[in-house]
Write a protein that holds these residues in place. Sequence first.
Motif, PDB file in Angstrom:
ATOM      1  N   GLN A  34       0.831  -1.193   0.000  1.00  0.00           N
ATOM      2  CA  GLN A  34       0.000   0.000   0.000  1.00  0.00           C
ATOM      3  C   GLN A  34       0.876   1.257   0.000  1.00  0.00           C
ATOM      4  O   GLN A  34       2.085   1.178  -0.186  1.00  0.00           O
ATOM      5  CB  GLN A  34      -0.950  -0.041   1.214  1.00  0.00           C
ATOM      6  N   VAL A  37      -1.872   6.487   1.286  1.00  0.00           N
ATOM      7  CA  VAL A  37      -3.303   6.629   1.034  1.00  0.00           C
ATOM      8  C   VAL A  37      -4.127   5.740   1.958  1.00  0.00           C
ATOM      9  O   VAL A  37      -5.294   6.039   2.249  1.00  0.00           O
ATOM     10  CB  VAL A  37      -3.614   6.313  -0.443  1.00  0.00           C
ATOM     11  N   SER A 181      -8.866   2.508  -4.054  1.00  0.00           N
ATOM     12  CA  SER A 181      -7.572   2.423  -3.377  1.00  0.00           C
ATOM     13  C   SER A 181      -6.756   1.265  -3.937  1.00  0.00           C
ATOM     14  O   SER A 181      -5.549   1.418  -4.188  1.00  0.00           O
ATOM     15  CB  SER A 181      -7.768   2.237  -1.872  1.00  0.00           C
ATOM     16  N   GLU A 259      -8.758   0.317   6.299  1.00  0.00           N
ATOM     17  CA  GLU A 259      -9.739   0.563   5.251  1.00  0.00           C
ATOM     18  C   GLU A 259     -11.009  -0.259   5.423  1.00  0.00           C
ATOM     19  O   GLU A 259     -12.081   0.166   5.003  1.00  0.00           O
ATOM     20  CB  GLU A 259      -9.107   0.299   3.886  1.00  0.00           C
TER      21      GLU A 259
END
Length: 293
Positions: A34, A37, A181, A259
């Motif tokens: 990742q 973000v 994402s 998330e």
Amino acid sequence: MTQLSISTHAGVFDAIAAGPTGGRPVLLLHGFPQTGVVWRRQIKVLAAHGFRVVAPDQRGYSPGARPQRPEDYRISHLVDDVVAITEELGWETFDLVGHDWGGAVAWWTADAHPGRVRTLTVVSTPHPGALATTLRTDEDQRSRSHYMIDWRETPATEERMLAHGAQELRDFYAGKVPQDSADAYVRHLSRPGALTAALNWYRAGRPDGAIGVIDVPTLYVWSTDDSAFGPAAAQETERWVKGPYRFEILQGVSHWIPEEAPEPLSHLLLDHLRAHGEYAPRSENAVVDPQKR
């Protein structure tokens, strides 16, 4: 949110930031695979409550800080990056938050620099000493961690992950990460050299020394459906913290807590920061060799 370029001796780190510049500083560290973000929901919440929040793309993820050798991704260098970034930001002390590999870096940073870390929050990742213990004693954790051996030792890992529209890379998110994402992460890691740099975190080799028992206020958030870290390592982590400690379990949530469960995590994080705003960590940290635990 604004975009930052943070220049350090190790290179230039891209970052996203929000909140008043004079607000209490919080640094958020992402994991694999990742970028900064991952924290966008937490950033908005913290900024709305007056915190100054910065989430950098870490070493290898930022094109301007992407050395080629695996040994340049040893944990000592990653900790040095945290120090360099916060010094460039002018933060003498700061609250530190990390998920996945970012959580590992956060543990090591709190051990090495307790006088600078006001509070520690780690999401998913057990204390490295706890993980080392369970890798020796718990078959379930050994099975969960076996993927790391493949990633370290298989030269074609990058090619396999990016094949067929990066399907293997996309599969990691297991439908738990928002599609926009996931698409952004895949685009980012599909750029030349980016995925190799990210995998170099796994290929860098063992840490140079032993990590100590953490002596700053610590919040550890683990989830029951985490495929990488099992309950044994999560429960063992308490033995490696001597400062104020809070352990929270999210039921039915996967590894991708920031998330998949942004509201519960943001609430826990905000509560932890408010509870320990004035805590002063001890200047010395007890060091324990994981091999002797």
